[in-house]
Design a protein around this motif. Structure first.
Motif, mmCIF file in Angstrom:
data_model
loop_
_atom_site.group_PDB
_atom_site.id
_atom_site.type_symbol
_atom_site.label_atom_id
_atom_site.label_comp_id
_atom_site.label_asym_id
_atom_site.label_seq_id
_atom_site.Cartn_x
_atom_site.Cartn_y
_atom_site.Cartn_z
ATOM 1 N N ASP A 302 16.096 8.374 -11.663
ATOM 2 C CA ASP A 302 17.514 8.101 -11.407
ATOM 3 C C ASP A 302 18.337 8.524 -12.607
ATOM 4 O O ASP A 302 17.916 8.335 -13.748
ATOM 5 C CB ASP A 302 17.733 6.610 -11.121
ATOM 6 C CG ASP A 302 18.983 6.369 -10.272
ATOM 7 O OD1 ASP A 302 20.100 6.651 -10.770
ATOM 8 O OD2 ASP A 302 18.839 5.913 -9.136
ATOM 9 N N ASP A 304 21.151 7.219 -13.352
ATOM 10 C CA ASP A 304 21.836 6.029 -13.854
ATOM 11 C C ASP A 304 20.817 5.088 -14.500
ATOM 12 O O ASP A 304 20.052 4.428 -13.796
ATOM 13 C CB ASP A 304 22.553 5.332 -12.694
ATOM 14 C CG ASP A 304 23.270 4.068 -13.131
ATOM 15 O OD1 ASP A 304 23.347 3.811 -14.353
ATOM 16 O OD2 ASP A 304 23.763 3.333 -12.249
ATOM 17 N N PRO A 305 20.786 5.007 -15.823
ATOM 18 C CA PRO A 305 19.776 4.154 -16.474
ATOM 19 C C PRO A 305 19.901 2.689 -16.095
ATOM 20 O O PRO A 305 18.915 1.951 -16.129
ATOM 21 C CB PRO A 305 20.031 4.382 -17.968
ATOM 22 C CG PRO A 305 21.410 4.935 -18.073
ATOM 23 C CD PRO A 305 21.659 5.681 -16.798
ATOM 24 N N ILE A 308 17.589 1.527 -13.183
ATOM 25 C CA ILE A 308 16.149 1.445 -13.382
ATOM 26 C C ILE A 308 15.778 0.058 -13.907
ATOM 27 O O ILE A 308 16.368 -0.433 -14.873
ATOM 28 C CB ILE A 308 15.668 2.559 -14.327
ATOM 29 C CG1 ILE A 308 15.888 3.930 -13.659
ATOM 30 C CG2 ILE A 308 14.214 2.368 -14.703
ATOM 31 C CD1 ILE A 308 15.535 5.120 -14.517
ATOM 32 N N THR A 319 14.726 8.673 -16.522
ATOM 33 C CA THR A 319 16.176 8.803 -16.460
ATOM 34 C C THR A 319 16.541 10.285 -16.537
ATOM 35 O O THR A 319 16.182 10.967 -17.498
ATOM 36 C CB THR A 319 16.845 8.044 -17.616
ATOM 37 O OG1 THR A 319 16.481 6.665 -17.555
ATOM 38 C CG2 THR A 319 18.358 8.165 -17.528
#
Length: 585
Positions: A302, A304-305, A308, A319
Motif C-alpha cells: 500500500d 499509504d503507510p 498498513i 510501502t
C-alpha cells in the motif's frame, strides 16, 4: 492578474478541461472569468453534492483530477459529503470554494462558515488563501497532493477580495513543492524479496486486491495480470478493485466480502499466504477480525503507510506504489532459481473448484415477476461489446451489480464504497459521460437512492448527456429492509416507500425518456430500446419486492459463516409484514 484570472490560468496549466459547479456571491469573480474564456467547460449542476460526485465519476473513469467549484457557506457545507466520499475511496478531487472577504472572516457574515475547519477531517489537505500572490502556488500544490501518493480530495478556500486583488502568476514549473509531503513510491527491495520467498512456499495462496491497483494506473493492472499468470494464484477483489483483473480470467474468484462469492470468502478464510495489493482490510471485507484468515501469513502492499497494520497485523509490510512494487515482484518471481511446482497448489485448486460448484449467486427464477438478479444479468448481456461504464447508487442493487456484471478493465466501475453514499450514481454518471461523450453510461439505481440527487436529471438534459438510469424498483430501501428482516425480527420500520413517484412521468417532466417494464418477457426489448435512445433515460424496472441479496456475512461473523441463498429462511420472508400490518408478497 486578478485572483480570479489566476484561478483559471492555474486550472488550465494543470490540464483541466471540465469543472463542475454552482455559482454564488462569493465566487462570482471566478464565474465572470469562466464566462470570458473557452478553454475550460463549466458544467452547471443543480446541487453542490452533485458537483462533487460528478467530479468523482470524471476522476475515477479517467484517472485525472476531478474539479468542483462552490460558493461559501452552504455551497461549501454541501460539498462535505462528496469530499468524505472521495477521501474514503481515494479519489483525486480539487474543490475550489469561495469565502467571504478576509476583513469579514470571523464576523458571522452572510454565507460565512469555517470551511477549512469543517473540511479538515474530510480532506488530505486544505488551504485558506489570504494573499493573492500565494494563490497560483497553492492551486498547483493542491493538484499535486490530490493525485500523488494515496489520491484524495483537497480544498482551496478563496476569499472574495483575494479573487478581485491583483498579483503575480507563478507557473507550475516554478513552484516549490511542500517538502513535508513526499510520498514513497518505490517499495523496499528486501521486503519485496521476503514477500516473493513467502509466496514461493505457499500451498494455499490468494491475491486480495483493491482500489489501489486501479488508482495506480493501467500499467499496474497489466502487471497484476502478469503476476497472476506467472504464479497461478487465485485472485479476488474488493468492491473498489473490480476490473483490475478480468472477470473472465480463469483465476478469478469474484468479489469478496459481506456480499462476495462463496469461493472468494472461503479461500480468504483458509489461505496460508495472502497477498494484499492496494486494499485496506475494511470491515466489510474482514468480517469478525479475530476470525479473519486465522492461519495465513499476510503481505500488504500500500502506498499509504497509515493503512498498513491499521486494522490487521501483517507479516510483510511493503510501502510503495502498487505499480512499482508489482513490477519488482514480477521481475523477482521470474528470477527465482526454482519455480514452485504446480502440484504444490493442486489440492488448493481442488478445494476452490468445490466451492465454485456451489453457486452462491443463485436465485429462484420467475416467469411472472422480474427478479432483480435476472434484470442485471440481461442488462450485462446487452452491454457486452460496447464502450460501457457503470455507476451505481448504494444498496442491494449495488451489490447485485457487483455480483452479476463482469468487468474486464479498470476504470469502468464507479461506486461509493467506503462511505456508501446514496445519491452518488446519477451525478457520477454525468461526470463519466462528460469525460466519455460517446460511451454507454448506465447508473444502476434503487428507487430510494435515485431520489437523493434526482434533480441532476436537469443537468443531463441541459448538456445533452444521454445517461441511462436503470432503477431496480422494489418499493423499498432494499438493504435496510433486508437487515430488518434478517436481524431485527421482521420489524420493517420506515423502509417501505408509499409515495413513490411515477418515474416515467418524472423523466418526461425533465425532458428525458421514461420506460417501464413489469414482466420478464418484456425486459430484453425494453433494455434494447433504452440503449438505442440518444437521450437521458429513466428505466423503471419493477422487480420482486422481497428479494434478498445473498451471499451475506452477517455482522460480527467470519468468512466461513456466510448465509447462502438456499440457507435463507423462507418463513422469515413469508411472515414479513409492513408498518401497517399488511402481508407483503
Amino acid at each position: 492578474m486578478t485572483g480570479a484570472e489566476i484561478v483559471l490560468k492555474a486550472l488550465k496549466d494543470n490540464g483541466v478541461e471540465h469543472i463542475f459547479g454552482y455559482p454564488g456571491g462569493a465566487v462570482l469573480p471566478i464565474y465572470d472569468e469562466i464566462f470570458q474564456q473557452d478553454d475550460i467547460q463549466h458544467i452547471l449542476v443543480r446541487h453542490e453534492q452533485g458537483a462533487g460526485h460528478a467530479a468523482e465519476g470524471y476522476a475515477r473513469s479517467t484517472g485525472k483530477v476531478g474539479v468542483m467549484l462552490v460558493t461559501s457557506g452552504p455551497g461549501a457545507t454541501n460539498a462535505v459529503t462528496p469530499l468524505q466520499d472521495a477521501l474514503m475511496d481515494s479519489v483525486p478531487l480539487v474543490c475550489l470554494s469561495g469565502q467571504v472577504p478576509t476583513s469579514l472572516i470571523g464576523s458571522d457574515a452572510f454565507q460565512e462558515c469555517d470551511t477549512v475547519g469543517i473540511t479538515r477531517p474530510c480532506t488530505k489537505h486544505n488551504w485558506l488563501v489570504k494573499d493573492v500572490n500565494d494563490l497560483a502556488h497553492v492551486i498547483h500544490e493542491a493538484f499535486r497532493i490530490a493525485q500523488s501518493g494515496r489520491p484524495g480530495p483537497v480544498v482551496v478556500d478563496i476569499p472574495k477580495d483575494v479573487q478581485f486583488a491583483t498579483g503575480f502568476y507563478e507557473p507550475p514549473s516554478e513552484h516549490l513543492t511542500q517538502q513535508s509531503y513526499q510520498p514513497k513510491v518505490q517499495g523496499n527491495l528486501n521486503s519485496i524479496r521476503a514477500a516473493i520467498e513467502l509466496m514461493a512456499t505457499a500451498r494455499r495462496p490468494i491475491f486480495y486486491t483493491g482500489g489501489g491497483v486501479v488508482n495506480s494506473g493501467p500499467e499496474a493492472s497489466k502487471l497484476l495480470r502478469e503476476l497472476v499468470e506467472l504464479t497461478n494464484f487465485p485472485i479476488t477483489s474488493t468492491l473498489m478493485g473490480l476490473g483490475c483483473y478480468p472477470a473472465s480470467g480463469s483465476n478469478w474468484l469474484g468479489m469478496l466480502g459481506m456480499h462476495g462469492s462463496y469461493e472468494a470468502n472461503m479461500a480468504m478464510h483458509d489461505c496460508d499466504v495472502m497477498v494484499c495489493v492496494g486494499a485496506r482490510f475494511d470491515d466489510r471485507i474482514t468480517g469478525r477480525l479475530n476470525a479473519f484468515s486465522p492461519n495465513s501469513k499476510k503481505i500488504h502492499i500500500d502506498i499509504d503507510p497509515s493503512s498498513i497494520n491499521k486494522n490487521v497485523r501483517v507479516d510483510v509490510p511493503i510501502t510503495g506504489d502498487v505499480g512499482h512494487v508489482l513490477e519488482d515482484m514480477v521481475r523477482l518471481w521470474r528470477a527465482l532459481p526454482k519455480k514452485p511446482e504446480k502440484a504444490q497448489t493442486q489440492d488448493w485448486w481442488t478445494s476452490i473448484q468445490r466451492w465454485r460448484a456451489r453457486n452462491s449467486f443463485a436465485y429462484a427464477p420467475s416467469n411472472d415477476v422480474i427478479m432483480p438478479q435476472y434484470a442485471l444479468q440481461r442488462l450485462y448481456e446487452f452491454s457486452k461489446g460496447r464502450d460501457t461504464y457503470i455507476t451505481t447508487e448504494v444498496g442491494q442493487h449495488q451489490m447485485w451489480a457487483a455480483q452479476f456484471f463482469g468487468f474486464e478493465q479498470p476504470n469502468r466501475w464507479m461506486t461509493s464504497g467506503g462511505l456508501g453514499t446514496m445519491g452518488y450514481g446519477l451525478p457520477a454518471a454525468l461526470g463519466v459521460q462528460v469525460a466519455h461523450p460517446d460511451a454507454l453510461v448506465i447508473d444502476i439505481a434503487g428507487d430510494a437512492s435515485i431520489q437523493m440527487c434526482i434533480q441532476e436529471m436537469s443537468t443531463a438534459i441541459q448538456y445533452g448527456l444521454p445517461v441511462k438510469i436503470f432503477i431496480l424498483n422494489n418499493q423499498y430501501m432494499g438493504m435496510v429492509r433486508q437487515w430488518q428482516q434478517l436481524l431485527h425480527g421482521n420489524r420493517l420500520s420506515n423502509s417501505y416507500t408509499e409515495a413513490m413517484p411515477d418515474f416515467v412521468k418524472l423523466a418526461e417532466a425533465y425532458g428525458a425518456v421514461g420506460l417501464r417494464c413489469e414482466k420478464p418477457g418484456e425486459l430484453d426489448d425494453k433494455i434494447q430500446e433504452m440503449i438505442e435512445v440518444k437521450k437521458p433515460v429513466i428505466f423503471d424496472c419493477r422487480v420482486a419486492n422481497l428479494a434478498n441479496c445473498f451471499p451475506m456475512i452477517p455482522s460480527g461473523k467470519a468468512h466461513n459463516e456466510m448465509l447462502l441463498p438456499d440457507e435463507a429462511t423462507d418463513e422469515a420472508v413469508a411472515n414479513a409484514i409492513d408498518a401497517k400490518g399488511r402481508q407483503l408478497v
